[in-house]
Motif scaffolding. Structure first.
Motif, short mmCIF file in Angstrom:
data_model
loop_
_atom_site.label_atom_id
_atom_site.label_comp_id
_atom_site.label_asym_id
_atom_site.label_seq_id
_atom_site.Cartn_x
_atom_site.Cartn_y
_atom_site.Cartn_z
N UNK A 18 4.87 2.71 -48.31
CA UNK A 18 5.41 2.40 -47.05
C UNK A 18 5.71 3.27 -46.36
N UNK A 19 5.84 3.42 -45.25
CA UNK A 19 5.73 3.97 -43.61
C UNK A 19 7.59 3.94 -43.55
N UNK A 20 7.85 2.74 -43.65
CA UNK A 20 9.13 2.69 -43.15
C UNK A 20 9.93 2.69 -43.86
N UNK A 21 9.45 2.71 -45.35
CA UNK A 21 10.66 2.30 -45.86
C UNK A 21 11.01 3.98 -46.44
N UNK A 22 9.48 4.72 -45.74
CA UNK A 22 10.24 6.37 -46.67
C UNK A 22 10.61 6.96 -45.29
N UNK A 23 10.91 6.03 -43.82
CA UNK A 23 11.50 6.98 -42.47
C UNK A 23 12.73 6.16 -42.16
N UNK A 24 12.75 5.01 -42.52
CA UNK A 24 14.19 5.01 -42.65
C UNK A 24 14.76 3.66 -43.79
N UNK A 25 14.15 4.21 -44.63
CA UNK A 25 14.90 3.42 -46.38
C UNK A 25 14.62 2.75 -46.74
N UNK A 26 14.10 1.80 -46.11
CA UNK A 26 14.16 0.04 -46.26
C UNK A 26 12.62 -0.71 -46.93
N UNK A 27 12.93 -1.64 -47.11
CA UNK A 27 11.20 -2.18 -47.44
C UNK A 27 11.16 -2.84 -46.28
N UNK A 28 9.66 -3.30 -45.38
CA UNK A 28 9.27 -3.30 -44.73
C UNK A 28 9.39 -5.14 -44.92
N UNK A 29 8.48 -5.60 -44.32
CA UNK A 29 8.19 -7.41 -43.91
C UNK A 29 6.99 -7.40 -45.82
N UNK A 30 6.09 -6.13 -45.41
CA UNK A 30 5.15 -6.92 -46.34
C UNK A 30 4.73 -5.81 -47.19
N UNK A 31 5.96 -4.79 -47.79
CA UNK A 31 6.35 -4.28 -49.02
C UNK A 31 6.06 -5.50 -50.16
N UNK A 32 5.31 -5.48 -51.22
CA UNK A 32 4.84 -5.61 -52.36
C UNK A 32 3.53 -6.21 -52.04
N UNK A 97 16.01 -11.23 -48.17
CA UNK A 97 16.37 -11.60 -49.91
C UNK A 97 16.53 -9.93 -50.55
N UNK A 98 15.22 -9.12 -49.74
CA UNK A 98 15.82 -8.01 -50.01
C UNK A 98 16.22 -7.31 -49.47
N UNK A 99 16.90 -7.20 -48.34
CA UNK A 99 17.71 -6.51 -47.64
C UNK A 99 19.18 -6.69 -48.02
N UNK A 100 19.32 -8.59 -47.92
CA UNK A 100 20.77 -8.71 -48.45
C UNK A 100 20.45 -8.03 -50.05
N UNK A 101 20.09 -8.40 -51.39
CA UNK A 101 19.87 -7.42 -52.50
C UNK A 101 19.81 -6.13 -52.65
#
Length: 101
Positions: A18-32, A97-101
């Motif tokens: 996940x490029x989003x997770x690597x660059x920004x530090x949080x998972x994207x909507x498609x992670x998983x 839910x992933x952002x909150x937890x």
């Protein structure tokens, strides 16, 4: 799995990061999603849902789109719209839910 030079290869070895997770530090909507597909492939249906809850509505949506392409259903576009809305709601809910937890 195949044995290549004393190393066991698995489908997980070919998953895209996940490029989003690597660059920004949080998972994207498609992670998983990739991991959920891998879990489905291995027959772990509950684990796939826990990994990415939108996996089942998305599969149903794409299957119906494919079927509707060959066999035109009477309310095909309406069913596709409903399935798309369900998928989007599940994707957004999972992301929040992933952002909150």
């Amino acid at each position: 799995m195949r044995l290549i030079s004393n190393y066991m290869m698995s489908p997980e070895d070919y998953m895209l990061p996940c490029i989003n997770k690597k660059i920004l530090g949080f998972e994207c909507m498609g992670c998983g999603g990739q991991r959920a597909l891998s879990l489905l492939y291995h027959g772990e249906f509950i684990a796939a849902f826990k990994m990415y809850p939108a996996i089942y509505p998305l599969i149903i949506l794409f299957l119906f789109i494919g079927l509707n392409f060959f066999f035109k259903f009477k309310n095909g576009s309406r069913i596709i719209s409903i399935l798309a809305i369900i998928s989007i709601v599940m994707i957004l809910t999972n992301f929040i839910l992933k952002l909150i937890n």
